[in-house]
Design an enzyme around this catalytic site. Sequence first.
Site, PDB file in Angstrom:
ATOM      1  N   SER A  63       0.826  -1.212   0.000  1.00  0.00           N
ATOM      2  CA  SER A  63       0.000   0.000   0.000  1.00  0.00           C
ATOM      3  C   SER A  63       0.861   1.263   0.000  1.00  0.00           C
ATOM      4  O   SER A  63       2.012   1.257   0.447  1.00  0.00           O
ATOM      5  CB  SER A  63      -0.912   0.013   1.225  1.00  0.00           C
TER       6      SER A  63
HETATM    7  N1  SAM Z   1      -0.339  -5.229   4.171  1.00  0.00           N
HETATM    8  C1  SAM Z   1       0.382  -5.453   2.943  1.00  0.00           C
HETATM    9  C2  SAM Z   1       1.735  -4.828   2.951  1.00  0.00           C
HETATM   10  O1  SAM Z   1       2.117  -4.184   3.942  1.00  0.00           O
HETATM   11  O2  SAM Z   1       2.446  -5.001   1.950  1.00  0.00           O
HETATM   12  C3  SAM Z   1      -0.404  -5.044   1.725  1.00  0.00           C
HETATM   13  C4  SAM Z   1      -1.565  -5.936   1.515  1.00  0.00           C
HETATM   14  S1  SAM Z   1      -2.108  -6.106  -0.146  1.00  0.00           S
HETATM   15  C5  SAM Z   1      -2.852  -4.560  -0.446  1.00  0.00           C
HETATM   16  C6  SAM Z   1      -3.445  -7.256   0.137  1.00  0.00           C
HETATM   17  C7  SAM Z   1      -2.998  -8.632   0.480  1.00  0.00           C
HETATM   18  O3  SAM Z   1      -4.101  -9.370   0.979  1.00  0.00           O
HETATM   19  C8  SAM Z   1      -2.466  -9.419  -0.698  1.00  0.00           C
HETATM   20  O4  SAM Z   1      -1.184  -9.899  -0.437  1.00  0.00           O
HETATM   21  C9  SAM Z   1      -3.475 -10.562  -0.860  1.00  0.00           C
HETATM   22  O5  SAM Z   1      -2.916 -11.764  -1.352  1.00  0.00           O
HETATM   23  C10 SAM Z   1      -3.959 -10.699   0.565  1.00  0.00           C
HETATM   24  N2  SAM Z   1      -5.243 -11.384   0.718  1.00  0.00           N
HETATM   25  C11 SAM Z   1      -6.374 -11.278  -0.030  1.00  0.00           C
HETATM   26  N3  SAM Z   1      -7.341 -12.061   0.470  1.00  0.00           N
HETATM   27  C12 SAM Z   1      -6.826 -12.678   1.568  1.00  0.00           C
HETATM   28  C13 SAM Z   1      -7.339 -13.601   2.526  1.00  0.00           C
HETATM   29  N4  SAM Z   1      -8.590 -14.064   2.492  1.00  0.00           N
HETATM   30  N5  SAM Z   1      -6.509 -14.006   3.516  1.00  0.00           N
HETATM   31  C14 SAM Z   1      -5.238 -13.569   3.606  1.00  0.00           C
HETATM   32  N6  SAM Z   1      -4.692 -12.699   2.721  1.00  0.00           N
HETATM   33  C15 SAM Z   1      -5.484 -12.239   1.729  1.00  0.00           C
END
Ligand code: SAM
Length: 215
Positions: A63
Amino acid sequence: MNKDRAEERRLMIQTQILSRGVKDQRVLKALETVPRHFFVPEEFADVAYHDHPIPIGYNQTISQPYIVARMTELLAPEEGDIILEIGTGSGYQAAVLSAMGARVISLERIAELADDARSNLQKAGVVNVSVFVSDGSLGWDEMAPYDGIIITAATPAIPSILIKQLAVNGRIVAPVGPQHMQVLIRLTRDTEGIRREEYEGVRFVPLIGRHGWNS
Ligand code: SAM
């Protein structure tokens, strides 16, 4: 160029974070400390402190710095808090929470990203973060209740199973709404029940899982 990139971090805080009203000194200190360039693919290291999200592979992103700061400020983790993060991605948000003294359980659905995040965290010398591969929309009952839960992917609603895993006085911060745009929501559990506050509009990649989106 200073390899530590401390000057880039200071500039990022001045021009993107303080200027947009995030003033919590503990959040600012954490952003000043965590080497964000360790959490982006090498070819993006020179833009790691720029004012936008960055691709980390598998159609996912780290993000924008301001969004990390804002959500961290809303979550308001205290030293020693146990925080559940859903959506490890690069591991950067977890590193920021750890720098504030929290113990972080972070869940990621894509195994390769979880591996990358673990190695980013190790490279940055971050301790106190455990990354698990799992559908985070179900939470992580083993370590509940949590002082804070942060969902870093767009969810249609805050799953009630997560609310059940929240401690009294705990906060959940999440982008809630349709896949193309959401608003930041904070739920706080107090002795009376659950309080809901709504903040600014944001745009996240979708939470994919049992209590998120199908795909
Ligand atoms: N917090 C992260 C960082 O600091 O880099 C950014 C997160 S990114 C915007 C969203 C993440 O959520 C992705 O890596 C995606 O694979 C994960 N994601 C989506 N659905 C998910 C789920 N049900 N459980 C765990 N992770 C999930």
